[in-house]
Design an enzyme around this catalytic site. Structure first.
Site, PDB file in Angstrom:
ATOM      1  N   ARG A  14      -4.215  50.013 -43.554  1.00 46.78           N
ATOM      2  CA  ARG A  14      -5.173  48.955 -43.199  1.00 46.78           C
ATOM      3  C   ARG A  14      -6.440  49.546 -42.607  1.00 46.78           C
ATOM      4  NH1 ARG A  14      -6.574  47.197 -38.337  1.00 46.78           N
ATOM      5  NH2 ARG A  14      -4.887  48.372 -37.380  1.00 46.78           N
ATOM      6  N   ARG A  15      -6.276  50.474 -41.664  1.00 42.16           N
ATOM      7  CA  ARG A  15      -7.443  51.099 -41.054  1.00 42.16           C
ATOM      8  C   ARG A  15      -8.183  51.968 -42.071  1.00 42.16           C
ATOM      9  NH1 ARG A  15      -3.840  52.518 -35.794  1.00 42.16           N
ATOM     10  NH2 ARG A  15      -4.341  50.683 -34.528  1.00 42.16           N
ATOM     11  N   ARG A  57       0.792  61.023 -38.198  1.00 39.23           N
ATOM     12  CA  ARG A  57       1.881  60.359 -37.488  1.00 39.23           C
ATOM     13  C   ARG A  57       1.911  60.917 -36.077  1.00 39.23           C
ATOM     14  NH1 ARG A  57       6.623  58.355 -39.599  1.00 39.23           N
ATOM     15  NH2 ARG A  57       6.909  57.783 -37.425  1.00 39.23           N
ATOM     16  N   CYS A  80       4.496  45.611 -42.960  1.00 30.50           N
ATOM     17  CA  CYS A  80       3.551  45.877 -41.877  1.00 30.50           C
ATOM     18  C   CYS A  80       2.820  47.204 -42.048  1.00 30.50           C
ATOM     19  CB  CYS A  80       4.233  45.795 -40.511  1.00 30.50           C
ATOM     20  SG  CYS A  80       5.810  46.618 -40.383  1.00 30.50           S
ATOM     21  N   LYS A  82       3.203  43.664 -33.850  1.00 30.93           N
ATOM     22  CA  LYS A  82       2.746  44.071 -35.191  1.00 30.93           C
ATOM     23  C   LYS A  82       3.814  44.870 -35.938  1.00 30.93           C
ATOM     24  CE  LYS A  82       0.253  48.319 -33.886  1.00 30.93           C
ATOM     25  NZ  LYS A  82      -1.067  48.999 -33.907  1.00 30.93           N
ATOM     26  N   ASP A  83       4.841  45.392 -35.232  1.00 30.91           N
ATOM     27  CA  ASP A  83       5.942  46.106 -35.877  1.00 30.91           C
ATOM     28  C   ASP A  83       7.059  45.176 -36.337  1.00 30.91           C
ATOM     29  OD1 ASP A  83       4.689  48.544 -35.355  1.00 30.91           O
ATOM     30  OD2 ASP A  83       5.790  48.863 -33.477  1.00 30.91           O
ATOM     31  N   ARG A 143      -1.702  62.274 -31.375  1.00 31.99           N
ATOM     32  CA  ARG A 143      -2.856  61.853 -32.170  1.00 31.99           C
ATOM     33  C   ARG A 143      -4.168  62.244 -31.506  1.00 31.99           C
ATOM     34  NH1 ARG A 143      -1.242  56.555 -35.617  1.00 31.99           N
ATOM     35  NH2 ARG A 143       0.978  56.991 -35.782  1.00 31.99           N
TER      36      ARG A 143
END
Length: 340
Positions: free
Chosen positions: A146-147, A168, A266, A91-92, A174
């Protein structure tokens, strides 16, 4: 990961150099691939840690652009001959590949879903309900527009009190926001938590009906130069191709074609998931939204895919077609500035 060993490991065989980011997740993913490459080729693999711009910048991904920030330094190392191959989170990976590099393998995909890690192990409904009773919104951290778009759209549709907070950092950082009480929950990729052996910390798997993942989420990309060879003169590309999983590769080709046609980076609020149905039919779901959740476009397309040498081309055509429909419905206005 599949494939049969090519050779027995030769004593004193020179090590292949695998480039990886320094994060715990990247090292875990690269270690998995390294063990498989050793099993298949008989060659030891040495991990070469490389720091990327995305690792050192403290800016939000949406601010620094997102596209390629975790990848460019690894690609430079490949092209300069400092490493033999690299492992990325797919996805990156930007949808455009530099000349001289090849996506040698896409191993079988892990769980594609996003995961909620919440205080007291509460699921999303429970968390929102509990904090509404306390007179405040649930504060949920994520670094992904997106989330944010899909979480906020979920809240708007239900009249729920929810605040998304841009964060981040690595997985420990996180999750630490939750255990330290700064946030009520964070959203992370299930695949990453599983690969780190931290699946037990997941409060809820977020079903794609609620949150479609990022294009390529849960999949790895193994990249090398087109001319790369093994120490014995054999093709490194061919050896790495033994780790390839054709159904995964074809599915992510459809997702990435949608992303490329939208000209979205992305870090854009774009989601896509291709899933296999009966008789080799591929269904592609795509979402484009704005981060505050007030507008969300969701569309689907499906079609049969023949798993032959044209399979990726067929999948990309499906992705292009769905992206065109999203653009016709106004997707460009929701994404903000598009990547070029």
């Amino acid at each position: 990961m599949n494939g049969q060993p090519l050779t027995e490991q030769a004593p004193g065989a020179p090590a292949l150099r695998l480039g990886t980011r320094r994060s715990a997740l990247a090292m875990a993913q690269s270690g998995m691939v390294a063990r498989e490459v050793t099993r298949l080729t008989g060659r030891p693999v040495e991990l070469v840690e490389i720091t990327t711009y995305g690792d050192t910048s403290r800016e939000a991904l949406a601010q620094i652009g997102g596209t390629g920030v975790f990848v460019s330094a690894l690609r430079d190392a490949l092209l300069e001959g400092r490493i033999d191959f690299a492992v990325h989170s797919l996805k990156d990976l930007p949808t455009a590949s530099p000349e001289g590099l090849v996506l040698a393998a896409v191993p079988e995909r892990e769980d594609v879903r996003d995961a909620l890690v919440a205080a007291e192990g509460l699921n999303l409904d429970e968390l929102v309900e509990k904090l509404a009773g306390a007179g405040r919104p649930a504060r949920i951290g994520t670094g992904s527009p997106r989330r944010m778009a899909q979480l906020n759209a979920w809240a708007v549709a239900r009249g729920a009190q929810l605040e998304t907070v841009a964060i981040r950092g690595n997985v420990d950082t996180r999750i630490g926001y939750v255990t330290g009480g700064e946030l009520d929950a964070v959203v992370l990729a299930t695949a990453g938590l599983n690969r780190l052996g931290r699946g037990a910390e997941i409060s809820q798997h977020l079903d794609p009906e609620l949150m479609i993942p990022a294009p390529g989420q849960g999949a790895l990309a193994i990249e090398c130069t087109t001319a790369a060879v093994l120490p014995d003169g054999g093709s490194l590309t061919a050896a790495l191709a033994l780790l390839d999983h054709a159904p995964t590769r074809v599915a992510v080709a459809a997702e990435r074609a949608l992303l490329a046609t939208l000209e979205a980076g992305c870090s854009a609020p774009v989601a896509a998931l291709a899933t296999w149905g009966r008789e080799n039919e591929l269904q592609l779901d795509g979402v484009v939204g704005n981060p505050d959740g007030t507008a969300l476009l969701k569309m689907s397309a499906n079609g049969p895919i023949v798993l032959d040498e044209t399979a990726e081309q067929q999948a990309r055509a499906l992705g292009h077609a769905l992206a065109a429909r999203l653009l016709d419905a106004g997707a460009a206005a929701l994404m903000g500035e598009r990547a070029r």
